[in-house]
Every structure is written in structure tokens, then in C-alpha cells.
Write an enzyme that holds these catalytic residues in place. Sequence first.
Site, PDB file in Angstrom:
ATOM      1  N   ILE A 191     -73.482  60.417 -42.325  1.00 63.36           N
ATOM      2  CA  ILE A 191     -74.241  60.063 -41.125  1.00 63.36           C
ATOM      3  C   ILE A 191     -74.471  58.560 -41.136  1.00 63.36           C
ATOM      4  CG2 ILE A 191     -76.387  60.386 -39.862  1.00 63.36           C
ATOM      5  CD1 ILE A 191     -76.585  63.161 -41.020  1.00 63.36           C
ATOM      6  N   ASP A 192     -73.810  57.864 -40.266  1.00 63.75           N
ATOM      7  CA  ASP A 192     -73.866  56.403 -40.219  1.00 63.75           C
ATOM      8  C   ASP A 192     -74.454  55.986 -38.876  1.00 63.75           C
ATOM      9  OD1 ASP A 192     -73.598  53.720 -40.476  1.00 63.75           O
ATOM     10  OD2 ASP A 192     -71.427  53.715 -40.821  1.00 63.75           O
TER      11      ASP A 192
END
EC number: 3.6.1.23
Length: 908
Positions: A781-782
Site C-alpha cells: 500500500i503506497d
Amino acid sequence: MGQELSQHELYVEQLKKALKTRGVKVKGNDLLKFFDFVKDTCPWFPQEGTIDIKRWRRVGDCFQDYYNTFGPEKIPVTAFSYWNLIKDLIDKKEADPQVMAAVTQTEKILKVSSQTDLRDNSHNKDMDLISLESDDEEAKAPSEKMTMSNKSPKKYPAMLASQNNNTDKDPDLSEVDWDGLEDEAAKYHNPDWPPFLSRPPPYNRTAATAPAVMAVVNPKEELKEKISQLEEQIKLEELHQSLIIRLQKLKTGNERVTSSGNIESHSRTPKWPGQCLPKGKYLINKNTEEYPPKDIFPVTETMDGQGQAWRHHNGFDFTVIKELKTAVSQYGATAPYTLAIVESIADNWLTPTDWNTLVRAVLSGGDHLIWKSEFFENCRDTAKRNQQAGNGWDFDMLTGSGNYANTDAQMQYDPGLFAQIQAAATNAWRKLPVKGDPGASLTGVKQGPDEPFADFVHRLITTAGRIFGNAEAGVDYVKQLAYENANPACQAAIRPYRKKTDLTGYIRLCSDIGPSYQQGLAMAAAFSGQTVKDLLNNKNKDRGGCFKCGKKGHFAKDCRDHSNKNPESKVPGLCPRCKRGKHWANECKSKTDSQGNPLPPHQGNRDEGPAPGPEASLWGSQLCSSQQQQSISKLNRASPGSAGLDLCSTTHTVLTPEMGPQTLATGVYGPLPPNTFGLILGRGSTTVKGLQIYPGVIDNDYTGEFKIMARAISSIITIPQGERIAQLVLLPLLRTAHKIQHPYRGDKNFGSSDIFWVQPITHQKPSLVLWLDGKAFTGLIDTGADVTIIKQEDWPSHWPTTETLTNLRGIGQSNNPRQSSKYLTWKDKENNSGLIKPFVIPNLPVNLWGRDLLSQMKIMMCSPNDIVTAQMLAQGYSPGKGLGKREDGILQPIPNSGQLDRKGFGNF
């Protein structure tokens, strides 16, 4: 003949060149028409064989006489122009060799033609000055030429060669109505009649002969011959049409034959009962001046003189399509008015191609597909019945497909097949769905500011009739709209009699309201400072008088009459209650009367004011409106037998379901009576009305304000100030042997719940497993990445990608990366899904879920704040100590891991 043609061509060419030298360009066709007119008006000119200025001026005089006699309609507009041009050439023929050659060539042709036998001229006296017959036509047999020469003039239709000419006596020229006779003959000229057995010679401009020499004839004899030909032609046409009508009557079995003078339509009668044959071209009755209506239907059928049927196919008239399109848009495809138009069109012969064109033009794309599917289904059922009957009308013929896709093939259908196509198409139309509100167009009919009320009602009734089929069916609805959609002036006139009369009464009441009335209302409203609507609403209201002076026109606060400023005070008499003194009864404080008898308690409002009625509150009586601190001894009970003491809200509050539980102040403070504790419960009426009261316990040693925990269940709840929303039940407090070493509660608020929701932050990277088109991918999750990136190693080789011109920049950089050629469907464990087009980059250590995906998942990031910390401290939490009153609870917060045994969010 060839020599004459060459001479004539040379003459025309020389004449054009001669005019060109004068700066005038003319066409050979125009010159031919001009010399035709010269021959008609001056038949002597070709026979003299000489062209000079004297004879040419005689031609001009003939032109002027013809113009004065018959008017400008009978003479070409260019006749005088060409006459003047040729006159100038003749005047200067000596000075111009080219003009001299043209004049000499013309005289030579005229002299050669003048030597022709007069007997031959009698057969060609109707020929043009410059003959336009081809060589083939001139080579015809003499008998054929004789037949052609006996034909009527070229501006009237040719007669059948098989018909015999009647030799009636010549009428007296003085008794002939020339204009009427010519008009009657012109009425029978119809270019759409079927071909005849013999046709007039073609008008061949490229192979014209030399001018034929006309014999000198008496103009009176020539006119007599033309009159006899016209009368003979009219009689034959009347006989021809009457025979056609009688033949049609005999074919249909109807023995009643109309008279020969009655000219009717010659369309063929349909073979199938109930099938209306489309009307073809109409003939004109000699006693009427009306012209035939325009043929607007695609397939028509006419009969020629020999009984042979001729079918024609024409396009739809634009007015028909426009009317049907307007009805579909305003009233809907299945409205009675729209269906009536469709049925009127369907009464004629429409091919499957015509039906498809009509439906596609007036319906939307979706409705057209629905109609087409229903039409094909109806055609399949009809084709099955036809197969059982053995008539050969299959599905391709009904739908106009396959070998019958051509319009020419569909035109030859049997009338019975047209009837089956009509039934299938109209039934498919009736199955179209009803869209929107059918009455929306009716409610949109509003009266204009200057429109008469009767015209407005007429538009309303017309629209209602088109929507409901019959205006009487919705008369009540129309009456309601006639009042609501009327302008303010008509509404004011109708309002007092709205429920006392019908629609005709409305019209009678508003019959005098016109533009002048509207103008007067506007002026009156402007002078009074009101709108027209307010002026009409207030003009019938009787404003009461002033409470001080009793006069009308102002209120008591604006009264300037000071006569009653200090009125004399009345002295009370003997008290009617106790009969002991002179005071008012409501001020009597005696317990017994003058006889010593006890007096009943006071009846009425006394100092508390009027008793609260049912409209004073939505919840009950306002028992506590003061925001000052009150003790428990000031609380009231609803009735002598009530177990609880009423708790009221001290402020006006609005609760919504999204707000969750909220605390409401009551203005009541502790402590409670000795050896008791309090239990806060909700009232039954509050729960029914959508307000949930959470139970609570009031400790005996609590000295703070009693507060109520409340929540709106499903809708917005308004709690006015002073409303009874909860009750306090006092219960006995039982002492136990266990001693608690803790200070008194005092004025602290709600205790701790021993639960602290947190999101643990670990050293592990937040990863997420998603499925792209059914294949699982694990990614990081960026939140700093704009787009989702999949590493090349995890990307399936058979999934297509496309090179882009975008540069991806982050910690590193990728120039012209590849991107998925199509949108992929992502899906998580909880069946949430969406569409993305990820980028594919080689040598990437991990997949990255970017904001394009996280925004669709509606992921939010939260962090603790000072408000949450203050709430925890207010609930008794001491950092470093356990939770609870005894501070012996858990020392570490409980992480929120969610429910693992079911889908969705939540903890309960």
C-alpha cells in the site's frame, strides 16, 4: 434532309457569332424557342423568304398585338429582347460581313422552303419554324405521319391512337369561352398518367431539320380546328374515366355503377376485408377547382385504360414523420393520440422497409430495438400460420429480408400480405414500454399572463384528451390543474367558488379577466408595495380594528390615540369566593368562607399561566425551562403514582443518526438522598418517536450535573428546551462488607469503559492481496504513488500491454513504461471491486497499490488527537496505571483486529 440540317446549323451558328460580336451570348435552345414563337404569331413570315427591317418591324408589331390581347403570361419573357437584338443586326448588316452572311443564309433557307407543295404544308401546319424531328422520324410511313399530324397541340396530353375522332360541327366562335375552354383542357393534363399506346415524336434538339414552310391559312379556320380538337379530347377523357369506374365496379361485384360524368379516384379496391388501399393519384372533376392532395404514402396502385395495375413507391412526407415524432416526444409512444396517428398511417400499404424507416425516425434507439424484436416475433408467429395454410408468405417476406430486401420486390406483395405486416407492426408498437410520467406534459400547461382563461382551458383539455384518450376520464384532474396552473388573477377569481362550481363555472368567472385587468392589478400592486399575488390574496381579508381605539387601518402599536392612555382603574367589589372582603376572586387567599366552610382549591391557570396544550410541544409539557442549577427535590412526577422523576432538556437540540450518542444537559445536580442511587431510563414515548435513551446509573456520592445519553435512531430528531425525555428512578443503596479505599466520586463525569481502540503500527510493511481478473497479486500500500504498478515477473505473458509516452518518477525513474491495454477488474476479500489500468515495469521488487486503486477502495488514514486524549483522561484514565475505578484494570490498550468470522466491518 442532311443538307437542310447543315444549312440550319450553319445559320444558327452564324447568328450566335453575330450576336457575340455585339457582346451578347445566347444559347441555341433559346433561339429555337424564339423562332417557334415567331412562327406561332407570324405564320406569314417564313413564306415571304426575305428578311429586312420593314418585315422585321411587322414581326414586332405582331408581338405587341399578341401581348395586348393575351397578356404577359402568354408571351416569353425574352421575346422582345431577342427581337431588339436581331433588329440591331439587320440595321447594320451592310457594315458587318458576319451579320450579312447570317441574313443571307436565312433568306436562302426561307426561299427553298417556300417552294414546298402547299398540300404537304397542310399536313405540317403545326410544325415548328425550325423542325426538331430526327431523320428516323421523317422516314416513317406516310400513314404514321398522318396519324401524328392529327394529334392535338403539344401543350395538351396526347390521345390514344386507337380512339376515333368525332367530327362534330364547328361551334360559333362568338359563343366560345376561350379562357374557360383552355383551363378545362389544362385540368386533364396529368404527367403521372400511365403510358399510351403511341407517343408523340421525341424532342431531339441535336438533330433538328431545316425550317418547314407553312402554308398561308386563315387564322379563324385554324382556331376552329383547335376548338374542335379540344372538345373532342374532353369528351373522350370523360368517357375513358367513366369506363374505368364501371369496370372497377363490375370487378368488385357492385352492380351500382356511377354516372359517366362523376370523375372519381381510379385506385384499385383492396382484396382483403378491413384493409384500406392507399389512394394513388387523383383526377380532377371538371366542376371543381381543387387540385389533388399530395401522395404521402410509400406504395400506391393505379389502373390504366386497359385495366393493368401500376404500383408506385414514394418516400414519406416530412409532415407525417414530424407529427408522429412530436406526439411520441410530448405524450409518449403508447398514448392514445400517438396510437391514433400510427393506426392512420398503418391503414395504407407500408413495406417492411417503410416500417423500419418510420420507427427508426420517430423512436429512440432503445425503443426501436424493442419494436424490432417484437415485430420479428410477431412475424415468426404469422409465418408459422402461413406455412400451415400453405400460402407461401414466409418470414423473409414479412420482415423484408433475404431475397425480399429490395424495395421493388416488396412493392409487389399481395394486399393480404400487407395486412399481415400492418398487424405485426402495430401490435409491436403497442408493446412499447411507458416511459416517464404521462401527466408531466399536462402539468406543464400553464396559463400565460395575458392569455384568456378559456384558451388556457382549451389547451389543457386538448392535452388531456391526447394523454388519457378521453378528456372526460380525467375531468377532476383537469379541473385541479385549471386552478393551480392559472395566473394569479384567475386564481383569485376562482378561489371563493373553487369547491362550489365546475370547470364551466371557472370559465364564466374568468371571462372578464383580460390584459386591461392585468394592467390595473399591476398598478395597484405597485402603489401598495405588494406583489400581484399578495394583493389578490389580501384584498378580501377584513383587517380588524385597533385594540386601543377600535378604528381600522392600523395596529395597536401604531395607534396615535392617547385618550385611553391612563384609564381609570376599577375597584373590586365583594369577593364572590370568600365573601369576606373586597378583592378579586383570583387574588383570594382565604381557606374558608364567611360561614367557616372550607373553600376548594383555585381553579384555572393562576400564576403559572395557561396550561400547555397538545401543540405546545411534540414530546409533552414544558416542566423545566430554567437553566439554573436545580436539586433533585425540585423534580416533578408525571402523576402521583409515577415511579420516576421527569428529566428535561435545558437546551434546544437537534440530533441526527450520523451524530451517534450525545450527552444532553438536564440542569439537575446531585447529591441524591441518603442511602439511594439513581437509575436513568428513557420514556416510552421517546422511543416510539425515534429517540433512544441509554440507561445510566447515578451514584449516591455524585455531585455533578445529571446528563442523559441519547441517540437519534433513524431520522432527524428535534428536542426543544424543557421537553421531558427521560426519568430518574431512585432505588435503595445496599451496603456491603467490602471496603473501597477510594475517594468520593464528586463531580466527575462518566466512568471509563476500559476499552481503547487503536490501530497498531508495526515494523512490517502494510501489504494487501487483491485479485486482478481472477489472478491474485500481493502488493504494498503506497499512498505516495499516483498509479498502481505491477512488476514484470508477476504479469501474465498473455495479457496485452501498450507502450506509453508517460515517465514514471519516484525514487527511481522509468521512461515510456508499458501499460495494460485494457481495464482490469480488481477484487478484494470482501468482494469490493472496481476497474484499473496498471503499469507494468520490469525489475521491480514489489507490486505497488497506488492512489488510483486506494481511492476506489475508500481507504482513510487516521491518527490520535488531543480531543481523544482529553476524553480518555476525563473518563478516569491515568497514564501508566490500569483502567477502571480501582485502577486495577489492564495496562495495555486492546488492539482492534475486527471480526474474522464474517464479512464487513464492525466489532459487534
